[in-house]
Design an enzyme around this catalytic site. Sequence first.
Site, PDB file in Angstrom:
ATOM      1  N   LYS A 191       0.852  -1.200   0.000  1.00  0.00           N
ATOM      2  CA  LYS A 191       0.000   0.000   0.000  1.00  0.00           C
ATOM      3  C   LYS A 191       0.882   1.242   0.000  1.00  0.00           C
ATOM      4  CE  LYS A 191      -4.112  -1.746   2.304  1.00  0.00           C
ATOM      5  NZ  LYS A 191      -4.905  -1.538   3.507  1.00  0.00           N
ATOM      6  N   HIS A 213       2.130   6.641   3.280  1.00  0.00           N
ATOM      7  CA  HIS A 213       1.597   8.008   3.296  1.00  0.00           C
ATOM      8  C   HIS A 213       2.310   8.896   4.317  1.00  0.00           C
ATOM      9  CE1 HIS A 213      -0.636   6.882   6.858  1.00  0.00           C
ATOM     10  NE2 HIS A 213      -1.196   5.877   6.211  1.00  0.00           N
ATOM     11  N   HIS A 233       2.866   7.741   7.791  1.00  0.00           N
ATOM     12  CA  HIS A 233       3.961   6.805   8.046  1.00  0.00           C
ATOM     13  C   HIS A 233       5.296   7.552   8.160  1.00  0.00           C
ATOM     14  CE1 HIS A 233       1.129   3.810   6.001  1.00  0.00           C
ATOM     15  NE2 HIS A 233       1.223   3.430   7.267  1.00  0.00           N
TER      16      HIS A 233
END
Length: 577
Positions: A137, A140, A143
């Site tokens: 994934k 973003h 993170h």
Amino acid sequence: MACFFRRSIASKLSRILHQPEDVFISALSAVPVSNKKQTADFRLSIVTLVKDGILTSNGNLQSQTEALLNELKQDSVVEEISIGPGVINFRLHRKLLVQKMLEPLGKEDSFGLNSELFNRLEKGKTLVEFSSPNIAKKFHAGHLRSTMIGNFIANLKRSLGNDVIRMNYLGDWGMQFGMLGAGFEQYGSQEKLKENPLQHLFDVYVQVNREAEINKDIRHAARVFFRHLEHHEVKAMALWQQLREISVKEYQQVYKRLGVHYDIYSGESFHQGQTQEVVQQLHNLGLLKITEKGTGVVDLSPCGDMSSYSTVLCSDGTSLYITRDIAAAIDRKEKYTFHEMIYVTDKSQDNHFHQLFQVLLTMGHSWAQRCRHVSFGLVQGMKTRCGEVIFLEDVLDEARARMLHNMSQSMTTKEMENPEDTAEKVGISALIVQDFKGPLESDYKFDWDRMLQAKGDTGVFLQYTHARLCSLLHMQGNGQELELDPSVLLEPRTISILQHLLCYDEVLYRSAQDLQPKHLVNFLTKLCRLVALALRELPVKGSPPNVAQARLQLFNRTRSVLANGMRILGITPVDKM
Ligand code: ARG
């Protein structure tokens, strides 16, 4: 050093008030440097003494302060004692201040780190879990924030003498892996996986999700793949293993660029096998309730009316994110016997962690009281020139490219061997300082231009100041040729730097209490401002040798505190830029 002075004033007070020295340590604070002409260095708060029960609260505060003042005498450390509203001010002998603050230290970087202030902090093993992206994934902004903040917390705890375990808890399990596995079987390529693993996995994941919306065969295949995983079927497990390993390797490379390392790469997958056991325990403790819908829940309401509860089991018997977290926490406590555990994620998970700690406590795990969620606000508009950020690498590349450009435009940029490397380090410090300036819980707007400014409260300014000090010390030496002559360092410019350094241990102490990096960022930015003025007004070149040497010693100490503070923030100081 700051602790010498604090201890000395505390012992004075201890003799007068017949209380142990330690009780005065926290009531004493270094006076912040301001533009106003200021003479005191430490301040004793009478309110704190009353609050701590050292002075009785009956009677008038001011008269109590005056009474105490009358008993205090100057000595070889304190040259002036005066009174302010609710405080007593202490001014240190100037030469002694200079001498003590510039005293050579065995280990250069330990300035401020051995303060007795830290005796009041709990020592022990700290497990910090941070970054924790999800395989395949998007990585973003949350993170990235978690990575920087967690790294800061781990560095800070380590500097203050705690044992620290740094853990990354990957999102490497769950239905998303069913999708990825099924997707990879369809569209995956080992070739592309070798070339650019994270990009390829992301592409596959996006494609399979898109396809699944219109094609129910894909959805079915994903469920089958995940079931195979849950049953540990060899082929599915082998693919999962491969994808995970490749991703971790890639992440490690990027973390390395950021200067972040981990002791353990754990993940949700590690605990999926323990979730049934957790559910069983909850059942045995009489805490598990099965709802009408068939889900398993734990009642967390104070009156037992289910006004708040946590769902730990799906109706089909599979576990959830929180179930894996409960299992993970218990497992970590057993394996690592931590004293405290800190989780770093954005505030959208506040409720999740609140519930997690509550469930653990209800299960009788009292150590959950020493688990803490450090939560932070959202970052708006993190974009690169190519658009939306999908990988951490994109942000780092952009920071480096922009910084390189700025360096090539600047008149002051020095010749250097590896400008890319410098641009990378400075670019990363810009990201960090932008992130750490405000309170963590606030949202902020990501702004490339602002964060990369050379002046102001930016990482670039910290690096620039550090590099200037390095270049001065490199050219003129570090001032150790002659013994320090404190009498030539009594100008207000020098004294205000030393007074500012007196605050360093308090700043670290405050940061350790609330785990907010802003205190340290503010401290270092102000230090750099003071240094800029001092570099202008206190020349080394052309000054008489004793003056030049003394100034170099001042700049040397300043540089080492700056570098040390920057490292705690997670910044690698550069010597040249
Ligand atoms: N992987 C999760 C996410 O990206 C964060 C994990 C946080 N840690 C935890 N123990 N739940 O949202």
